[in-house]
Motif scaffolding. Structure first.
Motif, short mmCIF file in Angstrom:
data_model
loop_
_atom_site.label_atom_id
_atom_site.label_comp_id
_atom_site.label_asym_id
_atom_site.label_seq_id
_atom_site.Cartn_x
_atom_site.Cartn_y
_atom_site.Cartn_z
N ASP A 11 0.83 -1.20 0.00
CA ASP A 11 0.00 0.00 0.00
C ASP A 11 0.87 1.25 0.00
O ASP A 11 0.59 2.22 -0.72
CB ASP A 11 -0.91 0.00 1.23
CG ASP A 11 -1.81 1.22 1.29
OD1 ASP A 11 -2.76 1.28 0.50
OD2 ASP A 11 -1.56 2.11 2.12
N GLU A 15 1.08 4.36 -2.84
CA GLU A 15 0.95 5.78 -2.54
C GLU A 15 2.20 6.55 -2.97
O GLU A 15 2.12 7.64 -3.55
CB GLU A 15 0.70 6.01 -1.04
CG GLU A 15 -0.59 5.44 -0.50
CD GLU A 15 -1.83 6.15 -1.02
OE1 GLU A 15 -1.70 7.18 -1.71
OE2 GLU A 15 -2.94 5.68 -0.72
N ALA A 52 -4.50 3.08 -4.21
CA ALA A 52 -3.83 4.28 -3.70
C ALA A 52 -4.78 5.48 -3.74
O ALA A 52 -5.55 5.65 -4.68
CB ALA A 52 -2.58 4.58 -4.53
N THR A 59 -7.25 11.21 1.41
CA THR A 59 -6.83 10.41 2.56
C THR A 59 -7.36 11.02 3.85
O THR A 59 -7.79 10.31 4.76
CB THR A 59 -5.30 10.31 2.62
OG1 THR A 59 -4.82 9.69 1.43
CG2 THR A 59 -4.85 9.49 3.82
N LYS A 75 -0.33 6.91 5.12
CA LYS A 75 -0.56 7.14 3.69
C LYS A 75 -0.08 8.54 3.28
O LYS A 75 0.58 8.70 2.25
CB LYS A 75 -2.05 6.99 3.36
CG LYS A 75 -2.51 5.57 3.09
CD LYS A 75 -3.98 5.55 2.72
CE LYS A 75 -4.44 4.18 2.24
NZ LYS A 75 -3.89 3.82 0.92
#
Length: 203
Positions: A11, A15, A52, A59, A75
């Motif tokens: 992940d 990002e 992403a 986010t 993130k």
């Protein structure tokens, strides 16, 4: 008691590299304020980096609604980190970063903050409701964000902050106003997302 933070590298890399691509396109001038440019660029980035968020304002909306502070901040850290990497490369090769060009002082214009609040709610509701693995959902989400950008919503915060930080490598000064604007824009957009979710749930 020792609390260990587990890092989701897959992940994080999505990002990071998504932010790298977006920042590179911003520096190169491929992404302006037009909704078509933003729509196309985000559609490509979300398709390439599945899962992403890429944009800190999205986010923030997800983090504020889920209250997953650790995951959300991680993130955002990856997003800013990707932009820092591009900024460092630009500094090393003699290129320019993309610090907030119009910010000489903290923005006190009510219209800007209303745009961030309303835009944050709109883009989060549309984005979170769409299936980004489906071409139709991907297009709707991307162009919704593009329309918000055309309306004046600040979306390049991660790129601005990242290249602001990386600019220190060649003796540049850190733009504190840029940092303040990044934080404020991200928080206000996140609060807009919270309000939008509550309104949507009450309908």
């Amino acid at each position: 008691m020792v609390v260990r933070m587990e890092i989701d590298w897959k992940d994080g890399m999505a990002e990071f590299w998504g932010s790298v691509v977006l920042t590179w396109l911003v520096i190169g001038g491929s992404v302006g304020s037009g909704w078509i440019e933003w729509g196309l660029v985000l559609a490509v980035c979300w398709a390439a980096f599945n899962g992403a968020h890429i944009l800190p304002v999205l986010t923030a909306g997800s983090m504020f609604n889920s209250q997953d502070w650790e995951g959300g901040l991680t993130k955002i850290g990856w997003q800013v980190g990707g932009a820092v990497g591009v900024g460092l490369l630009a500094a090393i090769t003699g290129g320019d970063g993309v610090p907030y060009p119009e910010v000489l002082e903290f923005n006190t214009d009510l219209g800007h903050w209303l745009t961030m609040f309303i835009g944050g709610g709109l883009v989060y509701i549309v984005w979170s409701s769409c299936d980004l693995t489906d071409l139709k959902g991907l297009g709707v989400a991307a162009f919704a964000v593009g329309m918000a950008a055309a309306a004046g919503m600040a979306l390049t915060g991660g790129a601005d902050l990242g290249t602001n930080i990386s600019g220190l490598i060649d003796g540049g000064s850190f733009d504190v106003e840029g940092l303040a604007m990044f934080l404020a824009n991200t928080i206000v957009a996140g609060l807009g997302a919270v309000m939008a979710v509550k309104v949507n749930e009450s309908l």
